[in-house]
Motif scaffolding. Structure first.
Motif, PDB file in Angstrom:
ATOM      1  N   GLN A 153       7.109   4.357  11.661  1.00  0.00           N
ATOM      2  CA  GLN A 153       7.734   4.051  12.950  1.00  0.00           C
ATOM      3  C   GLN A 153       9.193   4.419  12.858  1.00  0.00           C
ATOM      4  O   GLN A 153       9.966   3.799  12.098  1.00  0.00           O
ATOM      5  N   GLY A 154       9.565   5.455  13.591  1.00  0.00           N
ATOM      6  CA  GLY A 154      10.942   5.903  13.613  1.00  0.00           C
ATOM      7  C   GLY A 154      11.759   5.091  14.599  1.00  0.00           C
ATOM      8  O   GLY A 154      11.213   4.375  15.440  1.00  0.00           O
ATOM      9  N   PRO A 155      13.086   5.205  14.542  1.00  0.00           N
ATOM     10  CA  PRO A 155      13.945   4.453  15.458  1.00  0.00           C
ATOM     11  C   PRO A 155      13.648   4.803  16.902  1.00  0.00           C
ATOM     12  O   PRO A 155      13.679   5.979  17.291  1.00  0.00           O
ATOM     13  N   GLY A 156      13.339   3.784  17.696  1.00  0.00           N
ATOM     14  CA  GLY A 156      13.054   3.986  19.094  1.00  0.00           C
ATOM     15  C   GLY A 156      11.723   4.641  19.392  1.00  0.00           C
ATOM     16  O   GLY A 156      11.465   5.074  20.523  1.00  0.00           O
ATOM     17  N   LYS A 157      10.867   4.735  18.383  1.00  0.00           N
ATOM     18  CA  LYS A 157       9.573   5.396  18.565  1.00  0.00           C
ATOM     19  C   LYS A 157       8.428   4.420  18.337  1.00  0.00           C
ATOM     20  O   LYS A 157       8.596   3.377  17.715  1.00  0.00           O
ATOM     21  N   GLU A 158       7.274   4.798  18.834  1.00  0.00           N
ATOM     22  CA  GLU A 158       6.083   4.006  18.568  1.00  0.00           C
ATOM     23  C   GLU A 158       5.545   4.307  17.171  1.00  0.00           C
ATOM     24  O   GLU A 158       5.827   5.356  16.603  1.00  0.00           O
ATOM     25  N   ARG A 159       4.770   3.383  16.666  1.00  0.00           N
ATOM     26  CA  ARG A 159       4.155   3.600  15.355  1.00  0.00           C
ATOM     27  C   ARG A 159       3.192   4.776  15.426  1.00  0.00           C
ATOM     28  O   ARG A 159       2.451   4.934  16.395  1.00  0.00           O
ATOM     29  N   GLU A 160       3.223   5.591  14.376  1.00  0.00           N
ATOM     30  CA  GLU A 160       2.443   6.828  14.341  1.00  0.00           C
ATOM     31  C   GLU A 160       1.572   6.849  13.088  1.00  0.00           C
ATOM     32  O   GLU A 160       2.058   6.622  11.980  1.00  0.00           O
ATOM     33  N   GLY A 161       0.294   7.142  13.263  1.00  0.00           N
ATOM     34  CA  GLY A 161      -0.577   7.327  12.116  1.00  0.00           C
ATOM     35  C   GLY A 161      -0.373   8.700  11.521  1.00  0.00           C
ATOM     36  O   GLY A 161      -0.234   9.685  12.264  1.00  0.00           O
ATOM     37  N   LEU A 162      -0.337   8.802  10.194  1.00  0.00           N
ATOM     38  CA  LEU A 162      -0.055  10.073   9.537  1.00  0.00           C
ATOM     39  C   LEU A 162      -1.272  10.639   8.824  1.00  0.00           C
ATOM     40  O   LEU A 162      -1.662  11.782   9.044  1.00  0.00           O
ATOM     41  N   LEU A 163      -1.838   9.851   7.959  1.00  0.00           N
ATOM     42  CA  LEU A 163      -2.992  10.321   7.210  1.00  0.00           C
ATOM     43  C   LEU A 163      -3.720   9.110   6.625  1.00  0.00           C
ATOM     44  O   LEU A 163      -3.186   8.004   6.597  1.00  0.00           O
ATOM     45  N   CYS A 164      -4.940   9.351   6.220  1.00  0.00           N
ATOM     46  CA  CYS A 164      -5.736   8.249   5.710  1.00  0.00           C
ATOM     47  C   CYS A 164      -6.807   8.769   4.768  1.00  0.00           C
ATOM     48  O   CYS A 164      -7.098   9.967   4.737  1.00  0.00           O
ATOM     49  N   ILE A 165      -7.374   7.845   4.013  1.00  0.00           N
ATOM     50  CA  ILE A 165      -8.462   8.177   3.091  1.00  0.00           C
ATOM     51  C   ILE A 165      -9.475   7.038   3.118  1.00  0.00           C
ATOM     52  O   ILE A 165      -9.100   5.866   3.188  1.00  0.00           O
ATOM     53  N   ASN A 166     -10.738   7.411   3.103  1.00  0.00           N
ATOM     54  CA  ASN A 166     -11.808   6.420   3.033  1.00  0.00           C
ATOM     55  C   ASN A 166     -12.332   6.400   1.602  1.00  0.00           C
ATOM     56  O   ASN A 166     -12.793   7.416   1.098  1.00  0.00           O
ATOM     57  N   THR A 167     -12.238   5.252   0.948  1.00  0.00           N
ATOM     58  CA  THR A 167     -12.654   5.177  -0.449  1.00  0.00           C
ATOM     59  C   THR A 167     -14.164   5.313  -0.612  1.00  0.00           C
ATOM     60  O   THR A 167     -14.637   5.598  -1.702  1.00  0.00           O
ATOM     61  N   SER A 168     -14.921   5.089   0.450  1.00  0.00           N
ATOM     62  CA  SER A 168     -16.386   5.195   0.364  1.00  0.00           C
ATOM     63  C   SER A 168     -16.821   6.604  -0.018  1.00  0.00           C
ATOM     64  O   SER A 168     -17.774   6.771  -0.788  1.00  0.00           O
ATOM     65  N   ASP A 169     -16.121   7.608   0.527  1.00  0.00           N
ATOM     66  CA  ASP A 169     -16.521   8.986   0.257  1.00  0.00           C
ATOM     67  C   ASP A 169     -15.350   9.891  -0.119  1.00  0.00           C
ATOM     68  O   ASP A 169     -15.552  11.080  -0.363  1.00  0.00           O
ATOM     69  N   GLY A 170     -14.154   9.341  -0.154  1.00  0.00           N
ATOM     70  CA  GLY A 170     -12.984  10.131  -0.538  1.00  0.00           C
ATOM     71  C   GLY A 170     -12.474  11.067   0.525  1.00  0.00           C
ATOM     72  O   GLY A 170     -11.532  11.826   0.293  1.00  0.00           O
ATOM     73  N   LYS A 171     -13.063  11.010   1.716  1.00  0.00           N
ATOM     74  CA  LYS A 171     -12.628  11.933   2.761  1.00  0.00           C
ATOM     75  C   LYS A 171     -11.277  11.511   3.318  1.00  0.00           C
ATOM     76  O   LYS A 171     -10.980  10.329   3.440  1.00  0.00           O
ATOM     77  N   THR A 172     -10.482  12.514   3.661  1.00  0.00           N
ATOM     78  CA  THR A 172      -9.146  12.267   4.181  1.00  0.00           C
ATOM     79  C   THR A 172      -8.991  12.861   5.566  1.00  0.00           C
ATOM     80  O   THR A 172      -9.767  13.725   5.989  1.00  0.00           O
ATOM     81  N   SER A 173      -7.958  12.412   6.256  1.00  0.00           N
ATOM     82  CA  SER A 173      -7.651  12.934   7.575  1.00  0.00           C
ATOM     83  C   SER A 173      -6.137  12.960   7.724  1.00  0.00           C
ATOM     84  O   SER A 173      -5.447  12.053   7.261  1.00  0.00           O
ATOM     85  N   TYR A 174      -5.631  14.030   8.329  1.00  0.00           N
ATOM     86  CA  TYR A 174      -4.194  14.197   8.500  1.00  0.00           C
ATOM     87  C   TYR A 174      -3.893  14.544   9.949  1.00  0.00           C
ATOM     88  O   TYR A 174      -4.643  15.278  10.591  1.00  0.00           O
ATOM     89  N   VAL A 175      -2.758  14.069  10.453  1.00  0.00           N
ATOM     90  CA  VAL A 175      -2.320  14.549  11.763  1.00  0.00           C
ATOM     91  C   VAL A 175      -1.634  15.897  11.566  1.00  0.00           C
ATOM     92  O   VAL A 175      -1.123  16.213  10.492  1.00  0.00           O
ATOM     93  N   ASP A 176      -1.635  16.690  12.615  1.00  0.00           N
ATOM     94  CA  ASP A 176      -1.123  18.056  12.504  1.00  0.00           C
ATOM     95  C   ASP A 176       0.336  18.113  12.061  1.00  0.00           C
ATOM     96  O   ASP A 176       0.734  19.020  11.336  1.00  0.00           O
TER      97      ASP A 176
END
Length: 125
Positions: free
Chosen positions: A38-61
């Motif tokens: 969350q940057g100054p004056g900005k909304e919280r933003e998701g960046l990337l994540c990982i699921n431990t069940s299968d190790g798959k990841t996801s990233y925002v552009d």
């Protein structure tokens, strides 16, 4: 469940920084870890994540090719590696955990369960 972040600080544009998220309380690999900011004056933003069940990841552009997530199983710690940092990356960075994630793609999770305290990252120009 507890999440403890560390590694924030001040870095010059073009530099790198690695944040850590130490995780405790989960008994099996059925949870997901996400990094947000969350940057100054900005909304919280998701960046990337990982699921431990299968190790798959996801990233925002906006962070593809610059940020990556890694896991140290022995330390129960997840890392956010940030390269080619820009002043626009200045924010408070949080890690979050979602339990019982199964095989749901992590970018579809609600991220309501557990949050770390946040760590400040400041990128100077």
């Amino acid at each position: 469940v507890q999440l403890v972040e560390s590694g924030g600080g001040l870095v010059q544009a073009g530099g790198s920084l690695r944040l850590s998220c130490s995780v405790s309380g989960f008994t099996k690999d059925d949870y997901a870890i996400g990094w947000f900011r969350q940057g100054p004056g900005k909304e919280r933003e998701g960046l990337l994540c990982i699921n431990t069940s299968d190790g798959k990841t996801s990233y925002v552009d906006s962070v593809k090719g610059r940020f990556s997530i890694a896991r140290d199983r022995a330390k129960n710690t997840f890392y956010l590696q940030m390269d080619s940092l820009e002043p626009e990356d200045t924010a408070v960075y949080y890690c979050a955990a979602e339990g019982d994630s199964g095989y749901v793609p992590c970018e579809l999770l609600n991220w309501r369960d557990y949050w770390g305290q946040g760590t400040q990252v400041t990128v100077s120009s």
